[in-house]
Scaffold this motif. Structure first.
Motif, short mmCIF file in Angstrom:
data_model
loop_
_atom_site.label_atom_id
_atom_site.label_comp_id
_atom_site.label_asym_id
_atom_site.label_seq_id
_atom_site.Cartn_x
_atom_site.Cartn_y
_atom_site.Cartn_z
N VAL A 103 0.32 4.70 6.88
CA VAL A 103 -0.60 3.59 6.60
C VAL A 103 -0.67 2.75 7.87
O VAL A 103 0.36 2.39 8.44
CB VAL A 103 -0.09 2.72 5.42
N ALA A 104 -1.88 2.45 8.31
CA ALA A 104 -2.08 1.62 9.51
C ALA A 104 -3.11 0.54 9.23
O ALA A 104 -4.14 0.81 8.61
CB ALA A 104 -2.54 2.49 10.69
N LEU A 105 -2.80 -0.67 9.66
CA LEU A 105 -3.69 -1.80 9.45
C LEU A 105 -3.79 -2.57 10.77
O LEU A 105 -2.77 -2.87 11.41
CB LEU A 105 -3.14 -2.70 8.35
N GLU A 106 -5.02 -2.88 11.17
CA GLU A 106 -5.22 -3.58 12.44
C GLU A 106 -4.64 -4.99 12.37
O GLU A 106 -4.91 -5.74 11.45
CB GLU A 106 -6.71 -3.65 12.76
N LEU A 107 -3.81 -5.31 13.37
CA LEU A 107 -3.25 -6.65 13.51
C LEU A 107 -4.18 -7.48 14.40
O LEU A 107 -4.62 -8.57 14.04
CB LEU A 107 -1.85 -6.56 14.11
N HIS A 108 -4.44 -6.97 15.58
CA HIS A 108 -5.39 -7.54 16.54
C HIS A 108 -6.06 -6.34 17.20
O HIS A 108 -5.63 -5.21 17.01
CB HIS A 108 -4.68 -8.35 17.64
N ARG A 109 -7.06 -6.59 18.01
CA ARG A 109 -7.69 -5.47 18.72
C ARG A 109 -6.62 -4.65 19.44
O ARG A 109 -5.84 -5.20 20.22
CB ARG A 109 -8.72 -5.98 19.71
N ARG A 110 -6.59 -3.36 19.14
CA ARG A 110 -5.68 -2.41 19.77
C ARG A 110 -4.20 -2.61 19.42
O ARG A 110 -3.32 -2.12 20.10
CB ARG A 110 -5.86 -2.41 21.29
N ARG A 111 -3.92 -3.33 18.34
CA ARG A 111 -2.56 -3.52 17.84
C ARG A 111 -2.58 -3.26 16.34
O ARG A 111 -3.43 -3.82 15.63
CB ARG A 111 -2.04 -4.94 18.11
N TYR A 112 -1.63 -2.43 15.86
CA TYR A 112 -1.66 -1.99 14.47
C TYR A 112 -0.28 -2.06 13.83
O TYR A 112 0.72 -1.71 14.46
CB TYR A 112 -2.18 -0.54 14.41
N ILE A 113 -0.22 -2.52 12.60
CA ILE A 113 1.00 -2.50 11.80
C ILE A 113 1.01 -1.14 11.10
O ILE A 113 0.04 -0.78 10.42
CB ILE A 113 1.01 -3.64 10.75
N VAL A 114 2.11 -0.39 11.23
CA VAL A 114 2.15 1.00 10.80
C VAL A 114 3.46 1.30 10.07
O VAL A 114 4.51 0.77 10.43
CB VAL A 114 2.03 1.93 12.04
N THR A 115 3.39 2.17 9.06
CA THR A 115 4.60 2.64 8.41
C THR A 115 5.39 3.49 9.40
O THR A 115 4.80 4.30 10.12
CB THR A 115 4.27 3.46 7.14
N PRO A 116 6.70 3.32 9.47
CA PRO A 116 7.50 4.03 10.48
C PRO A 116 7.75 5.49 10.10
O PRO A 116 7.81 5.83 8.92
CB PRO A 116 8.81 3.25 10.50
N PRO A 117 7.92 6.35 11.09
CA PRO A 117 8.22 7.75 10.78
C PRO A 117 9.62 7.89 10.19
O PRO A 117 10.52 7.12 10.50
CB PRO A 117 8.14 8.44 12.15
N GLY A 118 9.77 8.87 9.28
CA GLY A 118 11.07 9.21 8.74
C GLY A 118 11.64 8.26 7.70
O GLY A 118 12.78 8.42 7.28
N ARG A 119 10.89 7.28 7.26
CA ARG A 119 11.38 6.32 6.26
C ARG A 119 10.66 6.53 4.95
O ARG A 119 9.43 6.63 4.91
CB ARG A 119 11.14 4.88 6.72
N ARG A 120 11.43 6.62 3.84
CA ARG A 120 10.82 6.77 2.52
C ARG A 120 9.90 5.59 2.24
O ARG A 120 10.28 4.44 2.42
CB ARG A 120 11.89 6.87 1.44
N ARG A 121 8.69 5.90 1.84
CA ARG A 121 7.67 4.85 1.67
C ARG A 121 7.98 3.89 0.52
O ARG A 121 7.61 2.72 0.59
CB ARG A 121 6.29 5.49 1.47
N ALA A 167 0.83 -1.21 0.00
CA ALA A 167 0.00 0.00 0.00
C ALA A 167 0.87 1.26 0.00
O ALA A 167 0.62 2.20 -0.75
CB ALA A 167 -0.94 0.01 1.20
N ALA A 168 1.91 1.27 0.84
CA ALA A 168 2.81 2.43 0.90
C ALA A 168 3.50 2.65 -0.45
O ALA A 168 3.62 3.78 -0.92
CB ALA A 168 3.84 2.24 2.01
N HIS A 169 3.93 1.57 -1.08
CA HIS A 169 4.57 1.67 -2.40
C HIS A 169 3.59 2.22 -3.42
O HIS A 169 3.94 3.09 -4.23
CB HIS A 169 5.08 0.30 -2.86
N GLN A 170 2.36 1.71 -3.40
CA GLN A 170 1.34 2.18 -4.35
C GLN A 170 1.04 3.66 -4.17
O GLN A 170 0.92 4.41 -5.13
CB GLN A 170 0.06 1.36 -4.21
N LEU A 171 0.91 4.09 -2.92
CA LEU A 171 0.64 5.50 -2.65
C LEU A 171 1.76 6.37 -3.20
O LEU A 171 1.52 7.42 -3.81
CB LEU A 171 0.51 5.73 -1.14
#
Length: 194
Positions: A30-48, A13-17
């Protein structure tokens, strides 16, 4: 779906954007739910465009990395947190009545045409573009307005941050951002031709 697959989806998704010009450099989130209250997220400061699954971070509802010693800034994470908090308890009957939406993914982007149209109307509370539902325009510190807006709108504009898309899947979330940017391009062309 396991965590490895979800990480692949977020990277894709980050590459496509980035390739579609909806974000630049390390912008957006970009954030995607892994489990309730846990999310996989693009890190700050890194080229997408250069992200790999192992570069992504897993955060809790407060935006704190659960696996490393990193933290998203409150400005970066706040809109996503508000959306996830408000929709995490969406009941099927609430979704059917339209009083809440199921959200498992959020994307904050800076699509150039939408951003430009928003800049042309600095005091607006609703961005109207060709053949697209109105997009609510909010201030970043107005969590109440964001909670109200995301109940009915998959896309909201946040002054100074960008456009926040949310939806039940990452694919649907990206599509709402792409469709809005295409409508903004049509709107911009129509304004030139008038």
């Amino acid at each position: 779906m396991d965590e490895a697959e979800l990480r692949q989806k977020v990277c894709h998704a980050a590459h496509q954007l980035w390739m579609r010009g909806l974000i630049a450099g390390a912008d957006g989130l970009v954030a995607l739910e892994l489990h309730r209250r846990r999310y996989i997220v693009t890190p700050p400061g890194r080229r997408r465009i250069n992200l790999h699954p192992e570069d992504l971070i897993c955060v809790d509802m407060e935006g704190e990395d659960l696996q490393r010693d990193a933290k998203l800034t409150s400005e970066e994470w706040a809109p996503h947190r508000v959306v996830f908090q408000h929709t995490m308890n969406a009941l099927p009957e609430d979704v059917a009545k339209g009083t809440n939406r199921e959200v498992k993914a959020t994307v904050l982007g800076t699509p150039p045409k939408l951003t430009a149209l928003l800049a042309l109307e600095p005091g607006t509370t609703s961005l109207r573009i060709h053949a697209h539902p109105p997009i609510p325009v909010l201030w970043p510190d107005d969590a109440t307005a964001l909670r109200t807006a995301i109940t009915k709108h998959p896309l909201v504009a946040i002054q100074g941050l960008g456009l926040l898309a949310s939806g039940p899947t990452l694919g649907q979330t990206l599509s709402s951002l792409e469709h809005a940017e295409q409508a903004a391009e049509i709107e911009a062309t129509l304004r030139l031709l008038r």
